[in-house]
Design a protein around this motif. Structure first.
Motif, PDB file in Angstrom:
ATOM      1  N   ALA A   1       1.176  -1.446  -0.443  1.00 15.34           N
ATOM      2  CA  ALA A   1       0.358  -0.115  -0.151  1.00 15.34           C
ATOM      3  C   ALA A   1       0.948   1.310  -0.265  1.00 15.34           C
ATOM      4  CB  ALA A   1      -1.012   0.378   1.283  1.00 15.34           C
ATOM      5  N   ALA A   2       2.135   1.164   0.731  1.00 18.15           N
ATOM      6  CA  ALA A   2       2.634   2.359   0.839  1.00 18.15           C
ATOM      7  C   ALA A   2       3.463   2.647  -0.516  1.00 18.15           C
ATOM      8  CB  ALA A   2       3.798   1.527   1.282  1.00 18.15           C
ATOM      9  N   ALA A   3       3.326   1.800  -1.469  1.00 14.05           N
ATOM     10  CA  ALA A   3       4.564   1.219  -2.378  1.00 14.05           C
ATOM     11  C   ALA A   3       3.743   2.258  -3.764  1.00 14.05           C
ATOM     12  CB  ALA A   3       4.653   0.007  -3.055  1.00 14.05           C
ATOM     13  N   HIS A   4       1.944   1.920  -3.812  1.00 16.63           N
ATOM     14  CA  HIS A   4       1.114   2.205  -4.226  1.00 16.63           C
ATOM     15  C   HIS A   4       0.913   3.567  -4.130  1.00 16.63           C
ATOM     16  CE1 HIS A   4      -3.405   2.939  -4.945  1.00 16.63           C
ATOM     17  NE2 HIS A   4      -2.575   2.530  -6.155  1.00 16.63           N
ATOM     18  N   ALA A   5       0.941   4.194  -2.829  1.00 15.45           N
ATOM     19  CA  ALA A   5       0.340   5.401  -2.665  1.00 15.45           C
ATOM     20  C   ALA A   5       1.293   6.149  -3.350  1.00 15.45           C
ATOM     21  CB  ALA A   5       0.307   5.876  -1.196  1.00 15.45           C
ATOM     22  N   ALA A   6       3.016   6.239  -3.206  1.00 15.64           N
ATOM     23  CA  ALA A   6       3.945   6.570  -3.266  1.00 15.64           C
ATOM     24  C   ALA A   6       3.924   6.205  -4.726  1.00 15.64           C
ATOM     25  CB  ALA A   6       5.256   6.136  -2.934  1.00 15.64           C
ATOM     26  N   ALA A   7       4.053   5.684  -5.758  1.00 17.79           N
ATOM     27  CA  ALA A   7       3.972   5.668  -7.120  1.00 17.79           C
ATOM     28  C   ALA A   7       3.232   6.880  -7.593  1.00 17.79           C
ATOM     29  CB  ALA A   7       4.359   4.798  -7.727  1.00 17.79           C
ATOM     30  N   GLU A   8       1.443   6.762  -6.577  1.00 13.29           N
ATOM     31  CA  GLU A   8       1.209   6.994  -7.680  1.00 13.29           C
ATOM     32  C   GLU A   8       0.790   8.580  -7.220  1.00 13.29           C
ATOM     33  OE1 GLU A   8      -3.140   6.358  -6.117  1.00 13.29           O
ATOM     34  OE2 GLU A   8      -3.512   5.639  -7.472  1.00 13.29           O
ATOM     35  N   SER A   9       1.529   9.253  -6.409  1.00  9.15           N
ATOM     36  CA  SER A   9       1.905  10.430  -6.578  1.00  9.15           C
ATOM     37  C   SER A   9       3.415  10.883  -6.855  1.00  9.15           C
ATOM     38  CB  SER A   9       2.089  10.581  -4.763  1.00  9.15           C
ATOM     39  OG  SER A   9       1.178  10.476  -4.357  1.00  9.15           O
ATOM     40  N   GLY A  10       3.756   9.902  -8.416  1.00  6.72           N
ATOM     41  CA  GLY A  10       4.506  10.554  -8.692  1.00  6.72           C
ATOM     42  C   GLY A  10       5.509  10.248  -8.036  1.00  6.72           C
ATOM     43  N   ALA A  11       6.524   9.720  -7.349  1.00 10.30           N
ATOM     44  CA  ALA A  11       7.472   9.190  -6.533  1.00 10.30           C
ATOM     45  C   ALA A  11       8.452   7.898  -7.049  1.00 10.30           C
ATOM     46  CB  ALA A  11       7.210   9.071  -4.684  1.00 10.30           C
ATOM     47  N   SER A  12       9.824   7.688  -7.289  1.00  8.79           N
ATOM     48  CA  SER A  12       9.812   5.966  -7.048  1.00  8.79           C
ATOM     49  C   SER A  12      10.004   5.055  -5.619  1.00  8.79           C
ATOM     50  CB  SER A  12      11.579   6.865  -8.135  1.00  8.79           C
ATOM     51  OG  SER A  12      12.379   7.391  -6.999  1.00  8.79           O
ATOM     52  N   ALA A  13       9.875   4.397  -6.121  1.00  7.38           N
ATOM     53  CA  ALA A  13       9.591   3.092  -5.028  1.00  7.38           C
ATOM     54  C   ALA A  13       9.755   2.546  -5.303  1.00  7.38           C
ATOM     55  CB  ALA A  13       7.856   3.706  -4.594  1.00  7.38           C
ATOM     56  N   VAL A  14      10.489   1.247  -4.434  1.00 11.66           N
ATOM     57  CA  VAL A  14      11.222  -0.220  -4.337  1.00 11.66           C
ATOM     58  C   VAL A  14      10.595  -0.654  -3.388  1.00 11.66           C
ATOM     59  CG1 VAL A  14      13.465   0.777  -3.654  1.00 11.66           C
ATOM     60  CG2 VAL A  14      13.199  -1.437  -4.632  1.00 11.66           C
ATOM     61  N   VAL A  15      10.078  -1.602  -3.170  1.00  9.93           N
ATOM     62  CA  VAL A  15       9.351  -2.872  -1.469  1.00  9.93           C
ATOM     63  C   VAL A  15      10.752  -3.590  -1.861  1.00  9.93           C
ATOM     64  CG1 VAL A  15       8.368  -4.439  -1.069  1.00  9.93           C
ATOM     65  CG2 VAL A  15       6.954  -2.157  -2.328  1.00  9.93           C
ATOM     66  N   LEU A  16      11.216  -3.915  -0.854  1.00  9.49           N
ATOM     67  CA  LEU A  16      12.258  -5.145  -0.539  1.00  9.49           C
ATOM     68  C   LEU A  16      11.786  -6.190   0.335  1.00  9.49           C
ATOM     69  CD1 LEU A  16      15.614  -2.828  -0.010  1.00  9.49           C
ATOM     70  CD2 LEU A  16      14.272  -3.729  -2.212  1.00  9.49           C
ATOM     71  N   GLU A  17      11.320  -7.176  -0.367  1.00 13.37           N
ATOM     72  CA  GLU A  17      10.381  -8.484   0.334  1.00 13.37           C
ATOM     73  C   GLU A  17      11.634  -9.886  -0.096  1.00 13.37           C
ATOM     74  OE1 GLU A  17       8.740 -11.114   1.777  1.00 13.37           O
ATOM     75  OE2 GLU A  17       7.472  -9.188   2.433  1.00 13.37           O
ATOM     76  N   LYS A  18      12.031 -10.481   0.710  1.00 12.56           N
ATOM     77  CA  LYS A  18      12.702 -12.054   0.546  1.00 12.56           C
ATOM     78  C   LYS A  18      11.982 -12.988   0.066  1.00 12.56           C
ATOM     79  CE  LYS A  18      11.051 -12.807   5.916  1.00 12.56           C
ATOM     80  NZ  LYS A  18      11.706 -13.659   7.233  1.00 12.56           N
ATOM     81  N   GLY A  19      11.172 -12.791   0.705  1.00 11.05           N
ATOM     82  CA  GLY A  19      10.058 -13.657  -0.471  1.00 11.05           C
ATOM     83  C   GLY A  19      10.399 -14.697   0.065  1.00 11.05           C
ATOM     84  N   VAL A  20       8.875 -15.701   0.622  1.00  9.36           N
ATOM     85  CA  VAL A  20       8.999 -17.153   1.086  1.00  9.36           C
ATOM     86  C   VAL A  20       7.549 -18.392   0.136  1.00  9.36           C
ATOM     87  CG1 VAL A  20       9.392 -16.436   3.212  1.00  9.36           C
ATOM     88  CG2 VAL A  20       6.710 -16.871   2.317  1.00  9.36           C
TER      89      VAL A  20
END
Length: 459
Positions: free
Chosen positions: A17-36
């Motif tokens: 949700a943070a990534a979506h809101a940041a990107a939708e507002s024009g910022a560059s955003a990256v999510v770092l997820e270890k992944g399981v």
């Protein structure tokens, strides 16, 4: 070294949700997820998703995402009631009492598909979502540009002006980061073994008659197992499958439990708290053992859940914390303690806090974050904190008494809601019950439910 406006640690509901809101507002955003890996997400790594009760009607408006926006397969079943079962008393709630945008009591969902939906939504908005990106540490230079350097286990670094911590209730990165801004050890407040509950659940296929019986209801048994906010449940999904599980505090000493003979899921031979799978077996034997062979007639559905139809996970059981926004850091969702064992998770508050953090980070100023999340979810948090405090020392007899009183209160309110009660016409015991709750809630008025305030950080 790669640079982004916003770096987000953790790819669950809050992080996406943070990534979506940041990107939708024009910022560059990256999510770092270890992944399981998960049995119910065989072709894609993602967060360590944990299916909770689902979403109640008014939670949809808190979350800000209507199920009509979601792809098929996320919503598994709609709900029309919640059943609360005590040792000798029971209570049915058919409405939450809030005006909402949703026509049903709530819904149960496939959490892995929900997480994938949130991830896709963030990527569609322009954010990057990376798996196998395990975060080892974060270095912060308040005078630097950008301020934060995130060290990955791979040896790579990712830098960002703003850091959103969304690594869930285990707080593996959050505690390490926040500890540097506090005059005391962070584990004095946020030791995971003390401030989290442990939950366990199984995905089982129900006999046809049982499936019809539980259809539309999330069911909780209170006073059946010891421990604060300890209860088993059954949540109906689709295709006669239900999630059957429990939540309980970590490290409970069974020898300290009073009147243990009154807990229906304990046995005289128990020397320690039973394992989750044993509690589930005992619940099914108690409720259905007279008519069914539990292991044969309630088989595990091994392609659901995390592994072979089961999953174990942490749930925050503490009060929420503020973030050190002056350092360009926002803590969200389970990592900040906004989710709750009392309402079995909290995807709605995770999504909302994440969205607020992402929006403000994109604007270049996080200073309003602590006020914004309190405006958005403060009433919800305060309600849960107050209820949890009221029932902290409840035993089986207390739960029976509470459900008996609650039925009278709902009758006096002329609706099937515990959240909004009308005039009390139910006797002295009901008046005392409500007075105790209101007194406890007043104790947490304003933002007194926050257990770590922004002014405690040294920046």
């Amino acid at each position: 070294m790669e640079r982004f406006d916003v770096v987000i640690v953790g790819g669950g509901p809050a992080g996406s949700a943070a990534a979506h809101a940041a990107a939708e507002s024009g910022a560059s955003a990256v999510v770092l997820e270890k992944g399981v890996p998960r049995a119910d997400r065989p072709d894609r790594l993602g967060p360590d998703s944990t299916d909770a009760a689902g979403i109640l009607d008014y939670w949809i408006d808190i979350m800000g995402i209507h199920p009509d926006e979601m792809p098929d397969g996320v919503v598994l079943s709609t709900l029309d009631r919640a059943e609360f079962v005590g040792p000798n008393e029971a209570l049915t709630m058919r409405e939450t009492g809030f005006d909402t945008s949703y026509d049903h009591f709530g819904y149960c969902m496939n959490r892995a598909r929900f997480d994938d939906f949130l991830r896709d939504r963030a990527e569609d908005a322009g954010a990057e979502y990376r798996v196998k990106a395990s975060v080892r540490d974060v270095e912060t230079d308040l005078d630097g540009t950008p301020r934060h350097t995130v060290r990955l286990a791979s040896g790579d670094d990712v830098a960002g002006e703003f850091l959103v911590l969304a690594d869930g209730p285990q707080r593996q990165v959050t505690n390490k980061v926040l500890d540097r801004y506090l005059a005391f050890d962070i584990t004095d407040r946020l030791a995971t073994t003390k401030v989290n509950h442990i939950a366990y659940q199984e995905h089982r296929r129900l006999p046809e008659e049982v499936a019809r019986e539980v259809e539309g209801a999330i069911t909780f048994w209170w006073g059946y197992m010891p421990g604060h906010t300890a209860y088993p449940w059954i949540f109906p999904n689709d295709d006669n499958v239900a999630r059957i599980g429990l939540t309980m505090p970590i490290g409970l000493d069974l020898s300290a439990v009073e009147a243990r003979e009154k807990y229906k899921l304990l046995r005289d031979s128990d020397e320690r708290v039973p394992q989750g799978k044993e509690y589930v077996r005992r619940l099914l034997e108690q409720e259905y053992g007279d008519e069914y062979d539990v292991e044969e007639d309630f088989p595990l559905v091994e392609d659901r859940g995390k592994t072979k139809g089961t999953e174990t996970y942490s749930i925050s059981s503490t009060r929420p914390i503020d973030s050190p926004t002056g350092a360009g850091i926002a803590v969200t969702g389970g990592a900040m303690g906004a989710t709750s064992a009392f309402h079995e998770g909290g995807d709605h508050v995770a999504v909302r806090t994440g969205a607020i953090a992402g929006e403000l980070a994109a604007s270049g100023d996080l200073s309003a974050y602590n006020d914004r999340w309190k405006d958005a979810i403060g009433d919800e948090v305060r309600r849960n904190v107050a209820f949890a405090d009221v029932v902290r020392d409840y035993g089986p007899d207390d739960w029976d008494r509470a459900f008996s009183i609650a039925r009278k209160l709902m009758s006096a309110s002329s609706n099937d809601s515990l959240f909004k009660m009308g005039k009390i016409r139910s006797g002295l015991s009901a008046a005392r019950f409500v007075t105790n709750y209101k007194k406890t809630k007043r104790k947490f008025r304003g933002d007194r439910y926050v257990q770590l305030s922004e002014d405690e950080y040294a920046l």
